[in-house]
Design a protein around this motif. Structure first.
Motif, PDB file in Angstrom:
ATOM      1  N   VAL A 193       0.855  -1.179   0.000  1.00 11.64           N
ATOM      2  CA  VAL A 193       0.000   0.000   0.000  1.00 11.64           C
ATOM      3  C   VAL A 193       0.894   1.233   0.000  1.00 11.64           C
ATOM      4  O   VAL A 193       2.076   1.186   0.356  1.00 11.64           O
ATOM      5  CB  VAL A 193      -0.962   0.022   1.215  1.00 11.64           C
ATOM      6  CG1 VAL A 193      -1.898  -1.176   1.172  1.00 11.64           C
ATOM      7  CG2 VAL A 193      -0.181   0.061   2.523  1.00 11.64           C
ATOM      8  N   SER A 194       0.320   2.352  -0.382  1.00 14.53           N
ATOM      9  CA  SER A 194       1.074   3.601  -0.454  1.00 14.53           C
ATOM     10  C   SER A 194       1.248   4.216   0.930  1.00 14.53           C
ATOM     11  O   SER A 194       0.544   3.872   1.887  1.00 14.53           O
ATOM     12  CB  SER A 194       0.353   4.592  -1.378  1.00 14.53           C
ATOM     13  OG  SER A 194      -0.892   4.959  -0.794  1.00 14.53           O
ATOM     14  N   THR A 195       2.175   5.135   1.006  1.00 14.30           N
ATOM     15  CA  THR A 195       2.382   5.846   2.265  1.00 14.30           C
ATOM     16  C   THR A 195       1.144   6.641   2.641  1.00 14.30           C
ATOM     17  O   THR A 195       0.763   6.700   3.831  1.00 14.30           O
ATOM     18  CB  THR A 195       3.596   6.789   2.154  1.00 14.30           C
ATOM     19  OG1 THR A 195       4.766   6.039   1.824  1.00 14.30           O
ATOM     20  CG2 THR A 195       3.830   7.533   3.453  1.00 14.30           C
ATOM     21  N   GLU A 196       0.476   7.235   1.679  1.00 16.92           N
ATOM     22  CA  GLU A 196      -0.727   8.025   1.960  1.00 16.92           C
ATOM     23  C   GLU A 196      -1.856   7.150   2.489  1.00 16.92           C
ATOM     24  O   GLU A 196      -2.629   7.594   3.349  1.00 16.92           O
ATOM     25  CB  GLU A 196      -1.177   8.768   0.690  1.00 16.92           C
ATOM     26  CG  GLU A 196      -0.197   9.831   0.232  1.00 16.92           C
ATOM     27  CD  GLU A 196       0.059  10.877   1.315  1.00 16.92           C
ATOM     28  OE1 GLU A 196      -0.905  11.290   1.987  1.00 16.92           O
ATOM     29  OE2 GLU A 196       1.230  11.287   1.473  1.00 16.92           O
ATOM     30  N   ARG A 211       4.628  11.951   7.705  1.00 18.79           N
ATOM     31  CA  ARG A 211       5.068  11.813   6.318  1.00 18.79           C
ATOM     32  C   ARG A 211       6.537  12.195   6.187  1.00 18.79           C
ATOM     33  O   ARG A 211       7.313  11.500   5.506  1.00 18.79           O
ATOM     34  CB  ARG A 211       4.205  12.691   5.417  1.00 18.79           C
ATOM     35  CG  ARG A 211       4.544  12.540   3.948  1.00 18.79           C
ATOM     36  CD  ARG A 211       3.698  13.466   3.081  1.00 18.79           C
ATOM     37  NE  ARG A 211       2.280  13.151   3.166  1.00 18.79           N
ATOM     38  CZ  ARG A 211       1.383  13.910   3.825  1.00 18.79           C
ATOM     39  NH1 ARG A 211       1.770  15.019   4.466  1.00 18.79           N
ATOM     40  NH2 ARG A 211       0.112  13.579   3.845  1.00 18.79           N
ATOM     41  N   HIS A 221       9.097  -0.526   2.359  1.00 18.10           N
ATOM     42  CA  HIS A 221       7.805  -1.052   1.919  1.00 18.10           C
ATOM     43  C   HIS A 221       6.774  -0.918   3.050  1.00 18.10           C
ATOM     44  O   HIS A 221       7.120  -0.881   4.231  1.00 18.10           O
ATOM     45  CB  HIS A 221       7.883  -2.536   1.530  1.00 18.10           C
ATOM     46  CG  HIS A 221       8.877  -2.828   0.455  1.00 18.10           C
ATOM     47  ND1 HIS A 221       8.718  -2.403  -0.845  1.00 18.10           N
ATOM     48  CD2 HIS A 221      10.054  -3.525   0.485  1.00 18.10           C
ATOM     49  CE1 HIS A 221       9.739  -2.826  -1.573  1.00 18.10           C
ATOM     50  NE2 HIS A 221      10.572  -3.501  -0.783  1.00 18.10           N
TER      51      HIS A 221
END
Length: 343
Positions: A193-196, A211, A221
């Protein structure tokens, strides 16, 4: 004179015995005794005149006439030998033996039935035996867990050959699978999954700092899996793989402040206050660190409980949300299993 007396004296009759005329009835025995008494009285007088027998002797003989029957019965009883009775022991013994045989057969039959029942019960699982089924304590049924395979010549973390505490297995393979009967979250299907997407778990005011910290820590990851169980509990598991143990530890202790006595500074979205839980005292997995919290009352319709697990270069975030309150047993079960997969 004594011969004449003997001729006139009637034969005594056994009470209830058999006379010349057949079976004697009980009333006829008394009449015979009276006749014998009168005849013997007259002979006693004649004997007294001839042989000068005293009146006392005649009186004694007359008074004893009524008892003639008894005396005769006794004398006949003495003269007539008693026929020995056939002992009843053999018949009784047969009855006893027959009873013993029946009870022995009954014991054998019931013993065989009992043994067969015991064998049948021991061959069943406890939850298949009526009345013995163990009531569920709320734990979820997970698939059988196993550690993932490692690349060739790569050691597992927390071993003598891996001082850096690096997880060389694919981080996605370290995710806890969904329990049986759960509905998978299509957005958190066990992949990356993305950081966001990860940052969306936190309150808006905390996302910027998180962030920036992740960007500075050379995050490699993020893998995630989520599901919803029939009791309405929504679970998500996120694994963050950093480039080193130092970066992973810095993120959890300085950015999240997960080990703070007052709770972390970055709270899940919608949570205003957190209460630390002493879950680490109940769950002990070597070489890992565990920090757990729950949402403090009062809260809205749903309660949130979450936990951080640092295991070498990997940091896990386990979050559960449920209407009313999050159940303790499945929550702790989920944390334990994920901790073991990382340890």
């Amino acid at each position: 004179m004594s011969e004449q007396t003997a001729e006139k004296t009637p034969e005594p009759t056994m009470a209830g015995g058999t006379g010349p005329g057949g079976v004697t009835e009980p009333g006829e025995v008394a009449g015979t005794a009276e006749v014998a008494e009168s005849a013997e009285a007259r002979e006693a007088v004649e004997v007294a005149e001839t042989t000068e027998v005293t009146v006392a002797e005649v009186t004694a003989e007359a008074s004893g006439a009524e008892g003639t029957t008894v005396t005769t019965e006794a004398s006949e009883a003495e003269e007539t030998p008693k026929t020995p009775k056939t002992p009843a022991a053999p018949r009784r013994a047969r009855r006893v033996l027959w009873a013993v045989a029946r009870w022995t057969a009954a014991v054998v039959v019931f013993g065989g039935v009992g043994a067969g029942t015991a064998l049948g019960i021991t061959g069943l699982d406890r939850d298949e035996v009526p009345g013995l089924a163990t009531e569920s304590d709320g734990r979820w049924e997970y698939p059988r867990l196993s550690l993932p395979a490692l690349p060739v010549d790569r050691p597992r973390p927390f071993t003598a050959a891996n001082d850096a505490e690096i997880h060389y297995a694919d981080v996605r393979d370290l995710l806890l699978p969904a329990p049986v009967g759960a509905t998978p979250d299509p957005k958190l299907d066990g992949g990356f999954v993305s950081t966001e997407a990860y940052l969306s778990l936190y309150a808006e005011e905390s996302r910027a700092e998180l962030r920036q910290s992740l960007a500075d820590s050379t995050l490699r990851h993020i893998a995630a899996r989520g599901w919803t169980t029939p009791d309405g509990t929504r679970t998500s598991v996120h694994l963050l793989r950093f480039s080193s143990v130092a970066y992973a530890q810095q993120y959890q202790s300085e950015t999240l402040q997960a080990d703070s006595a007052d709770g972390p500074v970055a709270l899940p979205d919608g949570v205003e206050k957190a209460v630390p839980e002493a879950l680490a005292n109940k769950i002990r997995v070597p070489d890992t660190r565990l920090y757990a919290y729950r949402e403090k009352k009062p809260y809205g319709t749903d309660q949130v409980r979450w936990a951080y697990i640092q295991a070498g270069d990997t940091l896990a975030l386990i979050t559960q949300t449920r209407r009313g309150e999050v159940l303790t047993v499945p929550y702790q079960q989920t944390v334990v299993l994920q901790n073991q997969l990382l340890g």
